[in-house]
Design a protein around this motif. Structure first.
Motif, short mmCIF file in Angstrom:
data_model
loop_
_atom_site.label_atom_id
_atom_site.label_comp_id
_atom_site.label_asym_id
_atom_site.label_seq_id
_atom_site.Cartn_x
_atom_site.Cartn_y
_atom_site.Cartn_z
N SER A 288 3.62 -35.05 34.34
CA SER A 288 2.54 -35.50 35.22
C SER A 288 1.58 -34.37 35.61
O SER A 288 0.45 -34.63 36.00
CB SER A 288 3.13 -36.14 36.48
N ILE A 289 2.03 -33.11 35.55
CA ILE A 289 1.16 -32.00 35.96
C ILE A 289 0.54 -31.37 34.71
O ILE A 289 1.24 -30.90 33.81
CB ILE A 289 1.97 -30.94 36.75
N GLU A 290 -0.79 -31.38 34.68
CA GLU A 290 -1.57 -30.96 33.51
C GLU A 290 -1.12 -29.62 32.91
O GLU A 290 -0.90 -29.50 31.72
CB GLU A 290 -3.04 -30.89 33.97
N LYS A 291 -0.95 -28.63 33.78
CA LYS A 291 -0.62 -27.28 33.29
C LYS A 291 0.66 -27.29 32.43
O LYS A 291 0.68 -26.70 31.35
CB LYS A 291 -0.43 -26.34 34.48
N TYR A 292 1.70 -27.97 32.92
CA TYR A 292 2.97 -27.95 32.20
C TYR A 292 2.94 -28.94 31.03
O TYR A 292 3.62 -28.74 30.03
CB TYR A 292 4.13 -28.23 33.17
N ARG B 59 2.26 -28.09 23.42
CA ARG B 59 2.19 -26.98 22.46
C ARG B 59 3.55 -26.74 21.81
O ARG B 59 3.66 -26.65 20.59
CB ARG B 59 1.70 -25.71 23.18
N VAL B 60 4.61 -26.69 22.65
CA VAL B 60 5.94 -26.42 22.10
C VAL B 60 6.37 -27.56 21.17
O VAL B 60 6.92 -27.31 20.08
CB VAL B 60 6.98 -26.22 23.23
N ALA B 61 6.11 -28.80 21.56
CA ALA B 61 6.50 -29.94 20.71
C ALA B 61 5.81 -29.84 19.35
O ALA B 61 6.43 -30.07 18.30
CB ALA B 61 6.16 -31.25 21.40
N LYS B 62 4.51 -29.47 19.35
CA LYS B 62 3.76 -29.35 18.09
C LYS B 62 4.36 -28.25 17.22
O LYS B 62 4.63 -28.45 16.03
CB LYS B 62 2.29 -28.99 18.40
N ASP B 63 4.57 -27.07 17.85
CA ASP B 63 5.13 -25.93 17.10
C ASP B 63 6.46 -26.27 16.46
O ASP B 63 6.79 -25.78 15.39
CB ASP B 63 5.39 -24.73 18.05
N ARG B 64 7.24 -27.08 17.15
CA ARG B 64 8.61 -27.34 16.68
C ARG B 64 8.69 -28.62 15.84
O ARG B 64 9.79 -29.03 15.45
CB ARG B 64 9.53 -27.44 17.89
N GLY C 80 14.37 -24.40 24.69
CA GLY C 80 15.19 -23.81 23.65
C GLY C 80 16.37 -23.17 24.33
O GLY C 80 16.45 -23.18 25.56
N LYS C 81 17.32 -22.62 23.54
CA LYS C 81 18.55 -22.14 24.15
C LYS C 81 18.39 -20.85 24.94
O LYS C 81 19.34 -20.39 25.56
CB LYS C 81 19.68 -22.08 23.13
N ASP C 82 17.20 -20.23 24.95
CA ASP C 82 17.00 -19.12 25.87
C ASP C 82 15.56 -19.06 26.40
O ASP C 82 15.10 -18.01 26.81
CB ASP C 82 17.38 -17.78 25.22
N LYS C 83 14.91 -20.23 26.43
CA LYS C 83 13.50 -20.25 26.86
C LYS C 83 13.28 -21.38 27.85
O LYS C 83 13.73 -22.50 27.62
CB LYS C 83 12.59 -20.48 25.64
N LEU C 84 12.56 -21.08 28.92
CA LEU C 84 12.36 -22.10 29.95
C LEU C 84 10.99 -21.96 30.63
O LEU C 84 10.55 -20.86 30.94
CB LEU C 84 13.48 -21.97 30.98
N ILE C 85 10.35 -23.11 30.81
CA ILE C 85 9.09 -23.20 31.55
C ILE C 85 9.47 -23.68 32.95
O ILE C 85 10.00 -24.78 33.09
CB ILE C 85 8.14 -24.21 30.88
N LEU C 86 9.27 -22.85 33.97
CA LEU C 86 9.68 -23.26 35.32
C LEU C 86 8.50 -23.94 36.03
O LEU C 86 7.69 -23.29 36.68
CB LEU C 86 10.20 -22.08 36.14
N ALA C 87 8.44 -25.27 35.88
CA ALA C 87 7.38 -26.04 36.54
C ALA C 87 7.69 -26.11 38.03
O ALA C 87 8.79 -26.48 38.42
CB ALA C 87 7.31 -27.44 35.95
N VAL D 79 4.20 -14.40 37.94
CA VAL D 79 3.97 -14.45 36.49
C VAL D 79 3.51 -15.87 36.18
O VAL D 79 3.67 -16.75 37.01
CB VAL D 79 5.26 -14.14 35.69
N ASP D 80 2.96 -16.07 34.96
CA ASP D 80 2.54 -17.41 34.59
C ASP D 80 3.77 -18.23 34.18
O ASP D 80 4.32 -18.02 33.10
CB ASP D 80 1.53 -17.33 33.44
N GLN D 81 4.19 -19.15 35.03
CA GLN D 81 5.40 -19.92 34.75
C GLN D 81 5.15 -21.05 33.74
O GLN D 81 6.08 -21.75 33.35
CB GLN D 81 5.99 -20.47 36.06
N GLY D 82 3.91 -21.23 33.31
CA GLY D 82 3.61 -22.20 32.26
C GLY D 82 4.03 -21.68 30.89
O GLY D 82 4.09 -22.41 29.90
N GLN D 83 4.33 -20.37 30.84
CA GLN D 83 4.78 -19.70 29.62
C GLN D 83 6.31 -19.79 29.56
O GLN D 83 6.94 -19.60 30.60
CB GLN D 83 4.35 -18.23 29.76
N GLU D 84 6.87 -20.06 28.39
CA GLU D 84 8.34 -20.12 28.33
C GLU D 84 8.92 -18.71 28.42
O GLU D 84 8.40 -17.79 27.81
CB GLU D 84 8.83 -20.86 27.08
#
Ligand code: FAD
Ligand code: UQ1
Length: 413
Positions: A198-202, A208-213, A346-353, A368-373
């Motif tokens: 629901s939140i644009e930033k996340y 992006r991650v879904a496309k990459d993967r 991913g198993k060691d990556k997290l976006i903290l919305a 830091v930019d929490q939109g980044q994993e």
């Protein structure tokens, strides 16, 4: 009829966060918690359990171990409230009286709203992280997956932790890669919603991650039926009738959810059936001696434990003021809609919305930019937040990260 100064319905996240503090302040045996279950679950861990990262046992504790020692545990289920008489009816017909009431009964999973789901669950590759009975099946089926369609669903209702439907898709995809079956599999996220988050930033980060993967995302695609014997899942547009049938080898279902039915029947619900509170003060709109927090309340934000942390501080403040006759809604403590959803991608990556569900804007704690994993946020969620939950939130001493957000905001940008 037994009578208590304060009755709290529900010994989940919200119920314990409130009763822990208030039972200390109001005195021994003045607060009763009505909770039918023998176990309390740290449900946010279930995404990790489903992905084989944490054992199920880390998510459960006996209720008697987490119940505040100054509170009375009534091991029973509420079937009705009579708000005009300050009276509660329990499943066995017993009654309980209260001066003040907090309702924290959580959200209800409506498994039977999907044809074929109750019979299929836990068999033939069909599973869900949303039940203590099947969350370990998710990991079993992910491990055994040999290729074909792996489908992940999201219903057309509010759910607890709206990100949890897609987090498990990212974690499963990660495992399929490690298991060398990714090349012969399709990872498909079918959501009844029109957005990924629901939140644009996340939403942008998740897209992006879904496309990459190479994860296929289909919007307005709602699960309507499972034919477990044929391994077929039927989807349609919400409200529509045209159907699309998928074959699957793995199917993770997030069931439709809604408010517990006794709330509306007791006359304390809003039009949708949630406990009808002021979204800022968390006091009931009609009955001033009733307050509510968490997934069963009408506060229009994301239903998460993180939101409850912030709500609990506000509720305790306002309820204590109300009890001592000092409450005034015009200068009461106000909940700002804070919620958070740790999105493992991913198993060691997290976006903290972290955001306000009221304004739709990010409210990030860290500088830091929490939109980044990030690996740091993954570690925080996996190793630190569970400890905050058991040792601080349930004991009433964690009211969310606002203090830290304020400190960090003084750092030069
Ligand atoms: P609950 O904790 O569900 O407690 C409700 C309690 O009320 C239960 O113990 C129940 O037995 C009791 N009850 C129900 N009906 C009655 C009745 N009639 N009478 C008496 N008692 C009753 N949140 C996050 O912040 N971060 C996350 O990463 C996250 N991930 C999640 C992943 C999954 C898979 C799930 C399922 C949830 C996740 N959540 C997450 C959401 C979080 O767990 C919930 O929002 C939170 O636990 C809700 O707390 P609550 O007190 O409202 O309800
Ligand atoms: C949080 O406070 C909380 O409640 C204990 C959660 O529930 C499990 C969370 O997922 C998150 C992210 C928070 C917020 C905490 C920090 C340290 C940012």
């Amino acid at each position: 009829i037994p009578s208590y100064k304060l009755v709290v319905i529900g010994g989940g996240t919200g119920g314990l966060a409130v009763s822990s503090t208030l039972s200390k302040i109001l005195g021994k045996n003045e607060v009763a918690v009505i909770e039918p279950s023998n176990f309390h679950y740290y449900q946010p861990l279930w995404t990790f359990v489903g992905a084989g990262i944490k054992p199920f046992s880390d998510s459960a504790k006996p209720t008697e171990q987490v119940m505040p020692s100054d509170a009375v545990w009534i091991k029973n289920k509420v079937t009705a409230i009579e708000p005009n008489g300050n009276l509660i009816t329990l499943q066995d017909g017993q009654k309980v009286k209260y001066d003040y009431l907090v309702v924290a009964t959580g959200i209800q999973c409506n498994w039977d709203k999907i044809k074929g789901l109750p019979e299929s669950l836990g068999k033939n590759g069909v599973t869900s992280n949303y039940s203590e009975k099947t969350v370990e099946k998710t990991w079993e089926f992910i491990r055994e997956f040999k290729g074909g369609n792996a489908i992940f669903t999201m219903p057309n209702t509010p759910i607890k932790c709206p990100g949890a439907a897609i987090k498990i898709a990212y974690l499963a995809e990660d495992h399929f890669n490690k298991n060398h079956v990714r090349g012969k599999s399709n990872v498909i996220y079918n959501t009844a919603m029109g957005k990924i988050f629901s939140i644009e930033k996340y939403a942008k980060s998740l897209t992006r991650v879904a496309k990459d993967r190479g994860i296929e995302v289909n919007f307005l695609t709602e699960l309507s039926e499972i034919r477990g014997d044929k391994k077929e899942a039927v989807f349609k547009k919400p409200g529509g009738s045209e159907e699309k049938t998928y074959n699957y080898e793995f199917l993770h279902v997030v069931p439709p959810m809604g408010p517990p039915t006794f709330i509306a029947q007791s006359g304390i619900g809003n039009a949708a059936g949630w406990v009808d509170v002021d979204q800022y003060t968390l006091q009931h709109n009609k009955y001033p001696n009733i307050f509510s927090l968490g997934d069963s309340s009408s506060a229009p934000t994301s239903k998460t434990a993180a939101a409850i942390a912030a709500q609990s501080g506000i509720l305790k403040n306002n309820l204590l003021d109300y009890i001592s006759g000092k409450f005034n809604s015009s200068n009461a403590a106000r909940y700002d809609g804070y919620a958070s959803c740790p999105l493992m991608v991913g198993k060691d990556k997290l976006i903290l919305a972290e955001f306000s569900g009221y304004t739709g804007t990010p409210m990030e704690t860290f500088p830091v930019d929490q939109g980044q994993e990030r690996t740091s946020m993954y570690w925080l969620t996996k190793e630190v937040i569970p400890d905050i939950y058991w040792n601080r939130l349930l004991k009433g001493t964690w009211v969310g990260p606002q203090k830290y957000r304020n400190w960090f905001s003084y750092l030069p940008q």
